[in-house]
Write a protein that holds these residues in place. Structure first.
Motif, PDB file in Angstrom:
ATOM      1  N   GLY A   1       0.816  -1.214   0.000  1.00 35.71           N
ATOM      2  CA  GLY A   1       0.000   0.000   0.000  1.00 35.71           C
ATOM      3  C   GLY A   1       0.843   1.255   0.000  1.00 35.71           C
ATOM      4  O   GLY A   1       0.516   2.236  -0.679  1.00 35.71           O
TER       5      GLY A   1
ATOM      6  N   ASN B   1       0.312   3.709  -3.067  1.00 34.12           N
ATOM      7  CA  ASN B   1      -0.299   5.025  -2.870  1.00 34.12           C
ATOM      8  C   ASN B   1       0.720   6.146  -2.880  1.00 34.12           C
ATOM      9  O   ASN B   1       0.504   7.170  -3.515  1.00 34.12           O
TER      10      ASN B   1
ATOM     11  N   TYR C   1      13.913   4.168  -1.481  1.00 39.47           N
ATOM     12  CA  TYR C   1      12.788   5.035  -1.836  1.00 39.47           C
ATOM     13  C   TYR C   1      13.108   5.861  -3.077  1.00 39.47           C
ATOM     14  O   TYR C   1      12.295   5.946  -4.002  1.00 39.47           O
TER      15      TYR C   1
ATOM     16  N   ALA D   1      -4.067   0.067   4.714  1.00 43.57           N
ATOM     17  CA  ALA D   1      -3.248   1.004   3.946  1.00 43.57           C
ATOM     18  C   ALA D   1      -3.435   0.803   2.451  1.00 43.57           C
ATOM     19  O   ALA D   1      -3.286   1.740   1.676  1.00 43.57           O
ATOM     20  N   GLY D   2      -3.806  -0.418   2.049  1.00 42.37           N
ATOM     21  CA  GLY D   2      -3.917  -0.658   0.621  1.00 42.37           C
ATOM     22  C   GLY D   2      -5.294  -0.383   0.067  1.00 42.37           C
ATOM     23  O   GLY D   2      -5.546  -0.648  -1.089  1.00 42.37           O
ATOM     24  N   GLN D   3      -6.179   0.151   0.872  1.00 46.11           N
ATOM     25  CA  GLN D   3      -7.570   0.170   0.444  1.00 46.11           C
ATOM     26  C   GLN D   3      -8.015   1.413  -0.299  1.00 46.11           C
ATOM     27  O   GLN D   3      -8.971   1.387  -1.037  1.00 46.11           O
ATOM     28  N   LYS D   4      -7.347   2.555  -0.100  1.00 45.60           N
ATOM     29  CA  LYS D   4      -7.866   3.721  -0.817  1.00 45.60           C
ATOM     30  C   LYS D   4      -6.746   4.492  -1.498  1.00 45.60           C
ATOM     31  O   LYS D   4      -5.600   4.436  -1.065  1.00 45.60           O
ATOM     32  N   LEU D   5      -7.071   5.140  -2.559  1.00 47.42           N
ATOM     33  CA  LEU D   5      -6.098   5.902  -3.316  1.00 47.42           C
ATOM     34  C   LEU D   5      -6.096   7.329  -2.793  1.00 47.42           C
ATOM     35  O   LEU D   5      -7.136   7.974  -2.725  1.00 47.42           O
ATOM     36  N   PRO D   6      -4.908   7.823  -2.404  1.00 49.15           N
ATOM     37  CA  PRO D   6      -4.869   9.139  -1.775  1.00 49.15           C
ATOM     38  C   PRO D   6      -5.091  10.277  -2.772  1.00 49.15           C
ATOM     39  O   PRO D   6      -5.300  11.407  -2.363  1.00 49.15           O
ATOM     40  N   ASN D   7      -5.067   9.951  -4.054  1.00 46.93           N
ATOM     41  CA  ASN D   7      -5.164  11.035  -5.029  1.00 46.93           C
ATOM     42  C   ASN D   7      -6.488  11.789  -4.936  1.00 46.93           C
ATOM     43  O   ASN D   7      -6.571  12.963  -5.248  1.00 46.93           O
TER      44      ASN D   7
ATOM     45  N   PRO E   1       5.106  13.138  -0.542  1.00 51.50           N
ATOM     46  CA  PRO E   1       6.537  12.854  -0.601  1.00 51.50           C
ATOM     47  C   PRO E   1       7.265  13.972  -1.338  1.00 51.50           C
ATOM     48  O   PRO E   1       6.681  14.636  -2.193  1.00 51.50           O
ATOM     49  N   PRO E   2       8.530  14.182  -1.011  1.00 50.03           N
ATOM     50  CA  PRO E   2       9.288  15.221  -1.715  1.00 50.03           C
ATOM     51  C   PRO E   2       9.363  14.891  -3.206  1.00 50.03           C
ATOM     52  O   PRO E   2       9.486  13.730  -3.563  1.00 50.03           O
ATOM     53  N   ASP E   3       9.280  15.906  -4.022  1.00 48.83           N
ATOM     54  CA  ASP E   3       9.211  15.661  -5.463  1.00 48.83           C
ATOM     55  C   ASP E   3      10.607  15.406  -6.015  1.00 48.83           C
ATOM     56  O   ASP E   3      11.177  16.225  -6.714  1.00 48.83           O
ATOM     57  N   THR E   4      11.136  14.240  -5.670  1.00 50.73           N
ATOM     58  CA  THR E   4      12.502  13.910  -6.063  1.00 50.73           C
ATOM     59  C   THR E   4      12.669  13.931  -7.573  1.00 50.73           C
ATOM     60  O   THR E   4      13.690  14.342  -8.082  1.00 50.73           O
TER      61      THR E   4
END
Lengths: 262, 77
Positions: free
Chosen positions: A76, A80, A244, B2-8, B18-21
């Motif tokens: 997940g 995500n 990562y 944690a795998g159940q929903k898409l954060p978008n 997350p930092p835009d590496t």
């Protein structure tokens, strides 16, 4: 570890030779690198990941067990926070590959700080290089399948700019998109793992070198070993971060290959 | 869970993004590529013409300019 280190302590300034471990099969053979500890660790990582995910998902429950929860959190997280975050809804299709990549790099890096193991296969550039090549071909093939051959290279190489500076820009685009990317992916991971291992070697073996040269240096040796422990904790951060970063960059290259024209 | 929903669909709910590496690396790659490609071409011209590095210097500067232009066009708003 003490026995191993005292053997090594004879040659204090650690060198690249310390990364070439003795052969396991055939046992103790010189200049034979077909099956060493590094090879063994790679197969351990492969087996551990396969078994962990198979076992933890053998009987999936609606209310997950502890193992299932760990496996689902790992998947997940990558799906995500990396795949969907970087690529968008289409990223779900790449989540399995990215999760495998992430777990494999994480576990292999992690061998670098496991007591008694303490070398990461990724400190040999061959392994990061192969991973980078896989990611490289993947994003190119994904782009070609999404856009078609000519249109993909047209979007990848020709930036939106007036025609008279295109001759200046196209070589830069080609170099940065198709040559720097795999190289920097591989070298970043390799160099971090190599430097981390070297650092730990310097402080561990340095402690032994000092204590064996003069008894009065004992306090400095102890400080040196304490530094080793502190650096091991720092190394843990580097390990997670590099796994990562490799995964995020792969996702970002895939995103670039799938992106539509500006 | 944690795998159940898409954060978008709901950005900002799951802590900081997350930092835009990817973007940072792309920008750095453009700068270096610009300098290396055109500096390298300039260096080859130097060899060919027999000068001592003037074209390599010009090439590096022009290449950096191209890299900056690419960053603005590709990554700028």
């Amino acid at each position: 570890m003490i026995g191993q280190s005292t053997v090594l302590a004879a040659e204090f300034p650690p060198s690249v030779e310390d990364f070439y471990l003795p052969s396991i099969l055939p046992w103790g053979a010189h200049d034979s690198y077909w099956f060493t500890k590094v090879t063994f660790l790679i197969w351990v990582a492969v087996a551990a990941i396969i078994i962990f995910f198979l076992v933890s998902y053998r009987k999936p429950q609606l209310v997950p067990t502890k193992k299932q929860w760990m496996a689902e959190s790992a998947y997940g997280f990558v799906r995500n926070n990396i795949a969907v975050e970087m690529i968008g809804p289409r990223g779900v299709a790449f989540a399995p590959y990215l999760t495998t990549l992430f777990m494999f790099i994480l576990l292999n890096n992690f061998f670098g700080i496991v007591p008694l193991v303490q070398i990461s296969p990724n400190s040999h550039i061959a392994f990061p290089a192969i991973l980078a090549v896989i990611s490289y071909f993947m994003f190119i093939i994904v782009g070609i399948r999404h856009h078609g051959f000519f249109k993909y290279f047209k979007t990848a190489l020709i930036p939106p700019a007036p025609w008279f500076i295109l001759p200046l820009l196209i070589p830069i685009e080609f170099f940065s998109n198709f040559m720097v990317r795999p190289f920097s992916l591989a070298v970043r991971l390799f160099a971090n793992m190599f430097a981390g291992h070297m650092l730990l070697l310097v402080f561990t073996l340095g402690g032994f070198a000092m204590i064996s040269s003069n008894v009065w240096f004992t306090p400095f040796s102890i400080v040196s070993w304490l530094m080793t422990i502190a650096l091991t904790l720092l190394e843990f951060l580097v390990i997670c971060l590099q796994a990562y970063v490799f995964t995020v960059l792969t996702a970002s290259y895939v995103q670039g290959a799938l992106a539509d024209e500006h | 869970m944690a795998g159940q929903k898409l954060p978008n669909e709901s950005p900002g709910d799951d802590g900081p993004p997350p930092p835009d590496t990817g973007m940072g690396m792309t920008a750095v790659a453009y700068l270096f590529s610009g300098m290396l490609v055109w500096g390298g071409i300039g260096w080859l011209i130097d060899h060919w013409v027999g000068t001592k590095g003037i074209f390599a210097g010009i090439g590096a500067v022009v290449g950096i300019g191209g890299g900056v232009y690419l960053i603005v066009r590709r990554l700028g708003a």
